[in-house]
Design a protein around this motif. Structure first.
Motif, PDB file in Angstrom:
ATOM      1  N   VAL A 126      11.652   9.089 -20.835  1.00  0.00           N
ATOM      2  CA  VAL A 126      10.966   7.989 -20.174  1.00  0.00           C
ATOM      3  C   VAL A 126      10.703   8.439 -18.738  1.00  0.00           C
ATOM      4  N   TYR A 127       9.472   8.320 -18.315  1.00  0.00           N
ATOM      5  CA  TYR A 127       9.064   8.749 -16.976  1.00  0.00           C
ATOM      6  C   TYR A 127       8.882   7.524 -16.076  1.00  0.00           C
ATOM      7  N   TYR A 128       9.465   7.618 -14.895  1.00  0.00           N
ATOM      8  CA  TYR A 128       9.425   6.529 -13.928  1.00  0.00           C
ATOM      9  C   TYR A 128       8.784   7.026 -12.634  1.00  0.00           C
ATOM     10  N   CYS A 129       8.045   6.158 -11.987  1.00  0.00           N
ATOM     11  CA  CYS A 129       7.598   6.508 -10.644  1.00  0.00           C
ATOM     12  C   CYS A 129       8.372   5.666  -9.633  1.00  0.00           C
ATOM     13  N   ASN A 130       8.480   6.240  -8.460  1.00  0.00           N
ATOM     14  CA  ASN A 130       9.240   5.639  -7.375  1.00  0.00           C
ATOM     15  C   ASN A 130       8.437   5.756  -6.092  1.00  0.00           C
ATOM     16  N   ALA A 131       8.422   4.702  -5.315  1.00  0.00           N
ATOM     17  CA  ALA A 131       7.785   4.720  -4.001  1.00  0.00           C
ATOM     18  C   ALA A 131       8.857   4.442  -2.961  1.00  0.00           C
ATOM     19  N   ASP A 132       9.008   5.343  -2.034  1.00  0.00           N
ATOM     20  CA  ASP A 132      10.090   5.275  -1.055  1.00  0.00           C
ATOM     21  C   ASP A 132       9.540   5.444   0.347  1.00  0.00           C
ATOM     22  N   GLN A 133       9.843   4.486   1.212  1.00  0.00           N
ATOM     23  CA  GLN A 133       9.370   4.598   2.588  1.00  0.00           C
ATOM     24  C   GLN A 133      10.081   5.714   3.354  1.00  0.00           C
ATOM     25  N   GLY A 134      11.281   6.055   2.882  1.00  0.00           N
ATOM     26  CA  GLY A 134      11.976   7.182   3.493  1.00  0.00           C
ATOM     27  C   GLY A 134      12.544   6.910   4.861  1.00  0.00           C
ATOM     28  N   THR A 140       0.842  -1.193   0.000  1.00  0.00           N
ATOM     29  CA  THR A 140       0.000   0.000   0.000  1.00  0.00           C
ATOM     30  C   THR A 140       0.877   1.242   0.000  1.00  0.00           C
ATOM     31  N   LEU A 141       0.440   2.229  -0.755  1.00  0.00           N
ATOM     32  CA  LEU A 141       1.225   3.449  -0.927  1.00  0.00           C
ATOM     33  C   LEU A 141       1.149   4.414   0.250  1.00  0.00           C
ATOM     34  N   ASP A 142       0.259   4.152   1.191  1.00  0.00           N
ATOM     35  CA  ASP A 142      -0.039   5.143   2.234  1.00  0.00           C
ATOM     36  C   ASP A 142       1.204   5.728   2.901  1.00  0.00           C
ATOM     37  N   ASN A 143       2.157   4.865   3.236  1.00  0.00           N
ATOM     38  CA  ASN A 143       3.304   5.316   4.016  1.00  0.00           C
ATOM     39  C   ASN A 143       4.531   5.611   3.158  1.00  0.00           C
ATOM     40  N   TYR A 144       4.303   5.749   1.860  1.00  0.00           N
ATOM     41  CA  TYR A 144       5.420   5.966   0.954  1.00  0.00           C
ATOM     42  C   TYR A 144       5.353   7.358   0.351  1.00  0.00           C
ATOM     43  N   ALA A 145       6.512   7.981   0.224  1.00  0.00           N
ATOM     44  CA  ALA A 145       6.610   9.152  -0.627  1.00  0.00           C
ATOM     45  C   ALA A 145       6.661   8.677  -2.074  1.00  0.00           C
ATOM     46  N   ILE A 146       5.987   9.396  -2.954  1.00  0.00           N
ATOM     47  CA  ILE A 146       5.963   9.041  -4.367  1.00  0.00           C
ATOM     48  C   ILE A 146       6.725  10.096  -5.154  1.00  0.00           C
ATOM     49  N   GLY A 147       7.604   9.645  -6.004  1.00  0.00           N
ATOM     50  CA  GLY A 147       8.346  10.561  -6.857  1.00  0.00           C
ATOM     51  C   GLY A 147       8.207  10.175  -8.315  1.00  0.00           C
TER      52      GLY A 147
END
Length: 119
Positions: free
Chosen positions: A93-101, A28-35
């Protein structure tokens, strides 16, 4: 299976718009920063925009300020980037990233989606 899948790229004329999506599965994305990042031919990958995981604070690189808008829909486990007034410099090319930080936290990348701005 943990995945981030980008979609919404394509060919658009200068001045046009696209909306990129980044759908997460297996977590789940809730606790991730999205870039959102992008990489143009012959150039290094650069950060474009990000949105934090809790207060949804947004940050943009100067080149896209006022044209791109990053957002997230935690209920649908998806992040977005609305891109307006596109120009040829946005081709990449565009990429998304999910990082808990956090130290030892998880960091996921999608496979990328091509955005081409051309007349």
């Amino acid at each position: 299976q943990v995945q981030l899948v980008e979609s919404g790229g394509g060919l658009v004329q200068p001045g046009g718009s696209l909306r990129l999506s980044c759908a997460a599965s297996g977590f789940t994305l809730d606790n991730y920063a999205i870039g959102w990042f992008r990489q143009a031919p012959g150039k290094e990958r650069e950060g474009v925009a990000c949105i934090s995981g809790y207060v949804w604070r947004t940050t943009y690189v100067d080149a896209v300020k006022g044209r791109f808008t990053i957002s997230r829909d935690n209920a649908n486990n998806t992040a977005y980037m609305q891109m307006n007034s596109l120009n040829t410099e946005d081709t990449a090319v565009y990429y998304c990233n999910a990082d808990q930080g956090i130290v030892g936290g998880f960091d996921y990348w999608g496979q990328g989606t091509q955005v081409t701005v051309s007349s």
